[in-house]
Design an enzyme around this catalytic site. Structure first.
Site, short mmCIF file in Angstrom:
data_model
loop_
_atom_site.label_atom_id
_atom_site.label_comp_id
_atom_site.label_asym_id
_atom_site.label_seq_id
_atom_site.Cartn_x
_atom_site.Cartn_y
_atom_site.Cartn_z
N LYS A 1 2.41 8.91 -1.49
CA LYS A 1 3.83 9.19 -1.69
C LYS A 1 4.01 10.48 -2.49
CE LYS A 1 6.56 5.43 -1.41
NZ LYS A 1 7.04 4.10 -1.81
N GLU B 1 9.31 -0.47 -1.23
CA GLU B 1 10.21 -0.06 -2.30
C GLU B 1 11.06 1.06 -1.70
OE1 GLU B 1 8.45 1.96 -5.66
OE2 GLU B 1 10.24 1.68 -6.88
N ARG C 1 -5.78 -0.49 2.81
CA ARG C 1 -4.74 0.37 3.33
C ARG C 1 -5.34 1.39 4.28
NH1 ARG C 1 -2.36 2.38 -1.74
NH2 ARG C 1 -0.68 2.86 -0.34
#
Length: 572
Positions: free
Chosen positions: A284, A38, A274
RNA sequence: UGGGGUGUCGCCAAGUGGUAAGGCGCCUGGUUCUGGUCCAGGUAUUCCGAGGUUCGAAUCCUUGCACCCCAGCCA
């Protein structure tokens, strides 16, 4: 993928196993993957793992099946205009390329907005979606909880005609944000919360960085992602573990559209764990907080695990790829030790970085029996015996030199074989010197050390005694002054405190950045080019800072220290 | 208390019924004008626990336990 692409790892993991089975069973003739960031932030080492997996797969299967047309797309998942920006797209592309990968097609989820809209109308017509007019709070209430079933929205049985009319008017901009949403009609009692009539579209009167003002309704991830994959012919849609619950919805979207849409593939989603690294932060939110709160200098601060930060820190793309290959791909949540990453960059630079002499924290040595104005140009190899490369430079030697503070001790432990009162050491590429006198100030700080040298020891071992230690040095008169930034782990804790707040800021390692000035570099480093990497012998790998280093005024960043078994043993 | 996942050496991670790979880290020793590199050796009688099946189980069955994810009109 470009020529600097990674040597295909011999890697085998559950995803490659699945792909091999699919190929063998002829469910697919090729492998098409995608990396779908994104565009709302910068990439970090965790993304690198996904990039290496997705692009690596395309690379491997193109090698294996040259005619297959296996490929990997870069696709921006740009379905939320309020957070996304072209600036981030540029940064992401730069990072992916720097890592050594080239995409086989650049796409945007927004490329498919028109199709997605058409499919949504189809779903409404098929009685599989409806416009819901519950408020935000009501929607939440109707959804139920993980242990209790939700209840049907009163708008669930709206007629197809009414939903269609409303949906068209949503698109036309007749409603405000939040007034209506489009929902899939699935099952409000489903044990999987993701299946409780999930939202497909919401109203957002916000311009989009790609489509401008064309739309005021935007698809949700769970609707847009499977469609984007299917349109692009993705065969294996790889994402992280937290999307496992979304897979059922992913399949629902595709299964309910595939006959109508005639997708070129029936993609399947697979999830892997992950990457987590200790002594740093990867989310983030936390990265953003560090940057926006000015706790670091920017997205490319060398303390950060961002690709931009690591690049500036001096990491090589090869070392990051090697690291990603070394941690593997599996489904168990895990936290990789920073030492693993550090091993990878040392391992790479050991072969690539020329050795050079630099004194970071200088202490002056005067060699009493060396002629005042004499200067000898000594030949020094850029490479150690074990690196098969050629190249030397001349380093000037003179009466006054600098050595490292750590290489001198007034009262050394028995196994210290550097310089100390009465002791002898080898000066790298030069002579052996013996400490004769120590000059201290009133506080007892060592001001200067006076030594004598043995003229017979240039390129030869001293006779009758053995000198165990070799230390680095720089001629005082010829030294190039420089600023050196010593970087260390971002956090002083293995894991940041779990809290949702800013508590992790207290865990920032105050020594993650230590700026040294007045460092003394050997003369050849004066013209170091920004981005050039060296090993400062006995200390670590350093890179001339890309932004701040200037010819004649070098600024170096420490990439990583050398392993130091002496320091390690001293800690005990 | 629902559903979806995962549990193998300090950290990653192979292994899919035949008697615990590999990497990192750590420890020993050797080489060395980098206390780096390199080289040699060591580092899980045991696979979350407890039962069971079997000649034989990390792998099969039963049953516990722990941890992660899901209740954004984020992705």
């Amino acid at each position: 993928m470009n020529s600097s692409a990674p040597a295909p790892a011999k890697a085998s993991d559950f995803i490659r196993d699945i792909i091999n089975e699919d190929l063998q069973a002829e469910r697919h003739q090729k492998v098409i993957t995608r990396f779908p960031p994104e565009p709302n932030g910068f990439l970090h080492i965790g993304h690198a793992k996904s990039i290496c997996l997705n692009f690596g797969l395309a690379y491997e299967y193109r090698e294996k099946l040259p005619e297959s047309g296996s490929r990997c797309h870069l696709r921006f998942d740009d379905t939320d205009p309020v957070k996304e920006d072209t600036l981030f797209e540029d940064g992401i592309q730069e990072d992916v390329r720097w890592l050594g990968f080239e995409w086989d097609g650049l796409y945007h989820a927004s490329d498919y907005f028109e199709k997605m809209y058409e499919y949504a109308e189809y779903l409404i017509g098929a009685g599989k979606a409806y416009v819901c007019s519950l408020s935000d709070a009501e929607t939440k209430e109707y959804r139920g909880t993980v242990t209790t079933a939700g209840k049907n929205s009163p708008y669930r049985e709206r007629t197809v005609e009414e939903s269609l009319d409303l949906f068209r008017r949503m698109r036309a901009g007749e409603f405000k944000d939040g007034e209506h949403v489009l929902r899939a009609k699935i099952d409000m009692a489903n044990a999987n919360m993701k299946m409780r009539d999930p939202m497909l579209y919401r109203i957002r009167h916000t311009a989009h960085h790609m489509t401008g003002d064309k739309w005021c309704i935007y698809p949700m991830y769970d609707y847009a992602h499977p469609i984007s994959d299917a349109i692009e012919g993705i065969t294996h849609s790889i994402c992280t573990l937290e999307f496992e619950n979304n897979r059922e919805l992913y399949d629902w979207v595709i299964d309910n559209l595939i006959d109508y849409a005639k997708f070129p593939s029936r993609p399947h989603q697979y999830e892997f764990a992950r990457l987590n690294l200790n002594y740093t932060v990867m989310s983030k939110r936390r990265l953003l907080e560090l940057v926006e709160g000015k706790h670091v200098s920017g997205w490319d601060d060398p303390r950060l695990p961002t690709i931009a930060g690591m690049r500036r820190r001096g990491y090589t793309p090869e070392s990051i790829r090697a690291f990603c290959a070394s941690v593997g791909v599996a489904k168990a949540n895990s936290t990789v030790d920073m030492a693993q990453l550090e091993f990878c960059i040392r391992d790479d630079l050991n072969q690539k970085a020329p050795r050079v002499l630099a004194v970071l924290k200088p202490i002056k040595i005067v060699i009493e029996n060396y002629p005042d104005d004499k200067v000898e140009e000594l030949e020094a190899s850029y490479w150690p015996h074990d690196v098969p490369k050629e190249g030397t430079r001349l380093v000037p030697f003179s009466k006054e030199i600098y050595i490292e503070q750590d290489d001198f001790m007034l009262e050394p432990p028995k196994d210290y074989f550097r310089l100390a009162p009465g002791k002898e050491v080898r000066l790298r590429y030069a002579y052996c010197i013996t400490c004769k006198e120590v000059i201290q100030d009133a506080q007892g700080n060592v001001q200067e050390v006076r030594c004598t040298y043995d003229p017979e020891t240039l390129g030869a071992n001293p006779v009758g005694r053995k000198v165990k230690g070799t230390i680095h040095w720089v001629s005082a008169r010829h030294a190039q002054d420089a600023e050196v930034r010593l970087y260390d782990r971002l956090l002083s804790l293995e894991a940041p405190p779990a809290g949702k707040d800013s508590e992790f800021l207290n865990a920032i390692n105050p020594e993650a950045l230590q700026t040294l000035t007045g460092c003394k570099l050997e003369r050849s480093l004066a013209e170091a080019k920004p981005g050039e990497r060296f090993q400062f012998e006995r200390q670590g790998y350093f890179v001339a800072d890309v932004k701040d280093s200037k010819p004649g005024m070098p600024v170096f960043n420490r990439i990583v220290t050398l392993k130091d078994s002496w320091a390690r043993s001293q800690k005990k």
